[in-house]
Design an enzyme around this catalytic site. Structure first.
Site, PDB file in Angstrom:
ATOM      1  N   ALA A 107     119.346  51.292  39.114  1.00 32.65           N
ATOM      2  CA  ALA A 107     118.469  52.416  38.778  1.00 32.65           C
ATOM      3  C   ALA A 107     118.387  53.423  39.919  1.00 32.65           C
ATOM      4  O   ALA A 107     118.523  54.634  39.707  1.00 32.65           O
ATOM      5  CB  ALA A 107     117.075  51.904  38.418  1.00 32.65           C
ATOM      6  N   LYS A 109     134.699  47.736  26.540  1.00 31.77           N
ATOM      7  CA  LYS A 109     133.812  47.172  25.521  1.00 31.77           C
ATOM      8  C   LYS A 109     133.859  48.047  24.276  1.00 31.77           C
ATOM      9  O   LYS A 109     133.536  49.228  24.334  1.00 31.77           O
ATOM     10  CB  LYS A 109     132.377  47.083  26.050  1.00 31.77           C
ATOM     11  CG  LYS A 109     131.350  46.626  25.019  1.00 31.77           C
ATOM     12  CD  LYS A 109     129.940  46.668  25.582  1.00 31.77           C
ATOM     13  CE  LYS A 109     128.908  46.357  24.506  1.00 31.77           C
ATOM     14  NZ  LYS A 109     127.521  46.440  25.012  1.00 31.77           N
ATOM     15  N   GLU A 138     121.123  45.200  23.055  1.00 32.68           N
ATOM     16  CA  GLU A 138     122.041  46.290  22.722  1.00 32.68           C
ATOM     17  C   GLU A 138     122.483  47.085  23.956  1.00 32.68           C
ATOM     18  O   GLU A 138     122.960  48.214  23.839  1.00 32.68           O
ATOM     19  CB  GLU A 138     121.410  47.214  21.680  1.00 32.68           C
ATOM     20  CG  GLU A 138     121.457  46.657  20.259  1.00 32.68           C
ATOM     21  CD  GLU A 138     122.844  46.672  19.636  1.00 32.68           C
ATOM     22  OE1 GLU A 138     123.746  47.279  20.231  1.00 32.68           O
ATOM     23  OE2 GLU A 138     123.018  46.080  18.556  1.00 32.68           O
TER      24      GLU A 138
END
Length: 499
Positions: A18, A81, A343
């Site tokens: 972050a 992915k 998700e």
């Protein structure tokens, strides 16, 4: 704005993914402005470091930062992915896919899903995601990046990345230092507020006083600026999403190397599997009301095999900060909220918050209207993602444990209830242009969780059903055939390394 009104000094508290994403985006946005950016990282607090799967917006972020994709992949042990394979969520033994990119294409101006739904109601044997290029490639462990100059029936696939979160933080650290971001390893002893309730300065462990015009809280769940100092409350969503712990550990690399994340439902929660080039990230997300920490670790060990790192247990509270921007402080990452990694949205929420912020860069006056609009937009982001995650649970037919039986009676948000009722009628999606997840994502998870409309859109009957049936079957065969042609995932990564 005039030089007197400009914010001169930004102070970021906390490193990890972050902190360094925040610093990277801020330094890129302010590259030609006379601003100072300082990141203060505590040497006493380890980073969580399990946010290793992403969604396609990660590629957009790298492009925004002008970071070469190949260089990033090599230095972070990244893999590609195409989506997520879900196992045992609706019923034990059943799999479904959530793909990236498009599934099929419109026919006669109407959504592909509606034509497929008519096909299904007339006894069709295909699955909705059989028409996803991303899933066709995933099933064969193949990968390629579409060439816009030479489109094929695979070109509507999009991709994200899996990566080593620790290596990403290191990569972005070097990126930021090259852009003159100041980096300090120190512990925050005290956060001082002025009479207006703004942060005036920080006092560090070594006695230094750090002044700043604007502060960004990336201190994780501690939220030492927004939560502890400014006392902005936290909206707890545990009543909607009861899982509150995870045990994480790494294991050896997979062979063959799949270009997708796996999410497997278990007795008291679910297990992730994230394939990297050199290892595999694993974790079990569970509710401690039904499962002890030792039982969770035993389950992970049973399904993963030998660990190559010591398992770590992480506690969390699903929810969000009541305000993510308050006065001269912005909360990013875990300090702003937490949505379980089902998700892979944690990196997206960091990136989205920072991009929203730099698009409405404040002056020292800190006008309230832009702050309110930022908070409204981020609240909406969290609410939409929350609803999408709950959808994976609330329609389960599993009754094999107290955890899954709980979901038979658990209340869901009114917003999700409205979406479900609308969809069940005629397959119509709730129109929300700001929802992160596009139509094909909702269609895929609805279908995977057994939510199928009572009827299809009657306008579909104006199309030639016989021709569409033939087109569906031929397109499925063509998709599977073309998906066998690209390099396998590992070979594609090897080619990147040798360039």
């Amino acid at each position: 704005m005039s030089t007197e009104q400009q914010i001169n000094t930004f102070v970021i508290v906390g490193g990890g993914t972050a902190g360094w994403i925040a610093a990277s985006i801020l330094s890129r946005a302010l590259a030609h402005m006379p601003c100072k950016i300082r990141l203060i990282e505590s040497p006493h607090i380890p980073t969580v470091g399990v946010g290793e799967a992403t969604i396609p917006s990660i590629v957009d972020m790298l492009e925004y930062l002008k970071i070469p994709l190949a260089d990033f992949i090599v230095k972070t042990n990244a893999t590609f992915k195409y989506g997520i394979k879900f196992s045992d969520w609706h019923t034990i033994g059943q799999d479904y896919w959530h793909p990236f990119g498009y599934v099929g294409s419109k026919i006669d101006g109407r959504p592909f899903y509606q034509h497929w739904l008519k096909h299904k109601k007339h006894g069709g044997q295909t699955e909705f995601t059989d028409f996803s290029p991303a899933i066709a490639l995933s099933k064969q462990n193949r990968f390629f990046i579409p060439d816009p100059k030479h489109p094929t029936n695979l070109s509507s696939s999009t991709y994200a990345l899996h990566f080593d979160a620790t290596l990403v933080a290191q990569y972005l650290t070097h990126y930021c230092l090259d852009k003159n971001v100041q980096h300090s390893l120190n512990h925050i002893q005290h956060v001082a507020l002025n009479p207006e309730g703004q942060i005036s300065h920080l006092l560090l462990e070594d006695g230094e006083q750090v002044n700043g015009d604007f502060f960004i809280d990336c201190s994780g769940q501690q939220s030492i600026l927004m939560g502890k100092a400014m006392r902005i409350g936290y909206e707890n969503w545990q009543h909607y999403l009861p899982v509150n712990k995870a045990v994480a550990a790494q294991s050896a690399a997979l062979d063959p190397l799949p270009p997708y994340t796996r999410s497997v439902a278990h007795e008291h929660g679910w297990r992730w599997q994230i394939p990297l080039q050199n290892r595999t990230g694993n974790g079990y997300v569970y509710c401690d009301q039904y499962c002890t920490d030792s039982a969770a670790q035993d389950l992970l060990s049973k399904h993963v095999g030998e660990f190559i790192t010591e398992p770590r247990t992480i506690s969390f509270t699903t929810g969000k900060r009541q305000k993510m921007w308050h006065k001269n402080c912005l909360a990013i990452g875990l300090s702003s909220g937490f949505l379980e990694p089902l998700e892979s949205t944690s990196i997206y929420l960091i990136m989205k918050a920072m991009l929203n912020f730099v698009q409405t860069l404040p002056s020292k006056k800190l006008h309230q209207a832009p702050i309110n609009e930022f908070n409204r937009r981020m609240d909406h982001e969290y609410n939409c993602i929350r609803d999408f995650i709950i959808l994976h649970y609330c329609e389960t037919k599993r009754t094999d444990s107290d955890f899954w039986r709980m979901w038979q009676n658990l209340a869901i948000p009114d917003s999700l209830q409205t979406k479900l009722e609308l969809f069940r009628a005629q397959g119509q999606l709730y129109h929300d242009t700001d929802d992160l997840f596009a139509s094909d994502s909702w269609y895929s998870v609805y279908e995977g969780m057994g939510v199928r409309p009572d009827e299809y859109d009657p306008v579909i009957d104006s199309s030639d059903f016989t021709k569409i049936e033939q087109a569906l079957l031929s397109s499925k065969v063509a998709l599977e055939h073309n998906a066998s042609k690209p390099l396998d995932h590992m070979a594609y990564l090897s080619r990147i390394k040798t360039k």
